[in-house]
Scaffold this motif. Sequence first.
Motif, PDB file in Angstrom:
ATOM      1  N   GLU A  78      29.272   7.756   5.972  1.00  0.00           N
ATOM      2  CA  GLU A  78      30.555   8.137   5.368  1.00  0.00           C
ATOM      3  C   GLU A  78      30.403   8.771   3.988  1.00  0.00           C
ATOM      4  N   ARG A 109      39.094   9.073   1.352  1.00  0.00           N
ATOM      5  CA  ARG A 109      38.366   8.568   2.521  1.00  0.00           C
ATOM      6  C   ARG A 109      38.528   7.050   2.645  1.00  0.00           C
ATOM      7  N   LEU A 113      40.448   5.052   5.650  1.00  0.00           N
ATOM      8  CA  LEU A 113      39.793   4.014   6.453  1.00  0.00           C
ATOM      9  C   LEU A 113      40.535   2.682   6.365  1.00  0.00           C
ATOM     10  N   LEU A 116      43.372   2.950   8.719  1.00  0.00           N
ATOM     11  CA  LEU A 116      42.853   2.790  10.077  1.00  0.00           C
ATOM     12  C   LEU A 116      42.557   1.325  10.375  1.00  0.00           C
ATOM     13  N   PHE A 117      41.986   0.660   9.373  1.00  0.00           N
ATOM     14  CA  PHE A 117      41.642  -0.753   9.546  1.00  0.00           C
ATOM     15  C   PHE A 117      42.901  -1.573   9.825  1.00  0.00           C
ATOM     16  N   ALA A 120      43.828  -1.015  13.401  1.00  0.00           N
ATOM     17  CA  ALA A 120      42.915  -1.729  14.298  1.00  0.00           C
ATOM     18  C   ALA A 120      43.240  -3.222  14.320  1.00  0.00           C
ATOM     19  N   TRP A 128      36.758  -1.899  17.074  1.00  0.00           N
ATOM     20  CA  TRP A 128      37.199  -0.847  16.173  1.00  0.00           C
ATOM     21  C   TRP A 128      37.178  -1.344  14.720  1.00  0.00           C
ATOM     22  N   GLU A 131      33.687  -1.371  13.457  1.00  0.00           N
ATOM     23  CA  GLU A 131      33.212  -0.008  13.192  1.00  0.00           C
ATOM     24  C   GLU A 131      33.748   0.511  11.855  1.00  0.00           C
ATOM     25  N   ILE A 132      35.023   0.277  11.611  1.00  0.00           N
ATOM     26  CA  ILE A 132      35.629   0.747  10.358  1.00  0.00           C
ATOM     27  C   ILE A 132      35.034  -0.004   9.165  1.00  0.00           C
ATOM     28  N   GLN A 133      34.823  -1.299   9.369  1.00  0.00           N
ATOM     29  CA  GLN A 133      34.204  -2.129   8.329  1.00  0.00           C
ATOM     30  C   GLN A 133      32.841  -1.555   7.916  1.00  0.00           C
ATOM     31  N   ARG A 135      31.832   1.520   8.208  1.00  0.00           N
ATOM     32  CA  ARG A 135      32.012   2.777   7.477  1.00  0.00           C
ATOM     33  C   ARG A 135      32.447   2.508   6.041  1.00  0.00           C
ATOM     34  N   LEU A 136      33.294   1.496   5.849  1.00  0.00           N
ATOM     35  CA  LEU A 136      33.712   1.143   4.485  1.00  0.00           C
ATOM     36  C   LEU A 136      32.534   0.620   3.666  1.00  0.00           C
TER      37      LEU A 136
END
Length: 155
Positions: A78, A109, A113, A116-117, A120, A128, A131-133, A135-136
């Motif tokens: 990211e 960004r 996220l 998005l989190f 999810a 999901w 996955e976001i975690q 990326r963060l």
Amino acid sequence: MGDLFKGSHCTCGQKMNLELRMLIHQKKTRIYDVPVYVCEHCEHYEVLKPVKPYVVQYIAAIDGSLEHADVSLAEMNESVHVLYSVLQGADQETEAEVFARFKEAFDDRVNMLLDLFGCARKMKDDDWMREIQERLEQLSEFAVLLPENSNFYAR
Ligand SMILES: [Zn+2]
């Protein structure tokens, strides 16, 4: 000015500039868009510290595979993605301008996220969320280079 674009000085005493470069691993894997500090004088370079463990981990994971691979770090990480998008067309800008744009893009960004989190979590989609975690976390490792932003990410 944060530490990101300042760069350190090379052992030869010259200033080092931030660039995205391709690294070749064992002649078969090309990793594009790796952020490195490059010396203007002697071509010595260093991979950006927060990104380095990620690159090392990736290389370890692919080691032993016989396949040739071309990958872009910007598509896998990211922080590098944000850096990549900011450095496109940055030739005409001062370092301060590029840095300001980086901070803005970085915050955008993170906020995207976090939104998005929230989605999810509402959907109780554990995969999901994980996955976001991840990326963060890639972003939070980079945040040490943005001292003014050090509180932005709290779990
Ligand atoms: Zn040098």
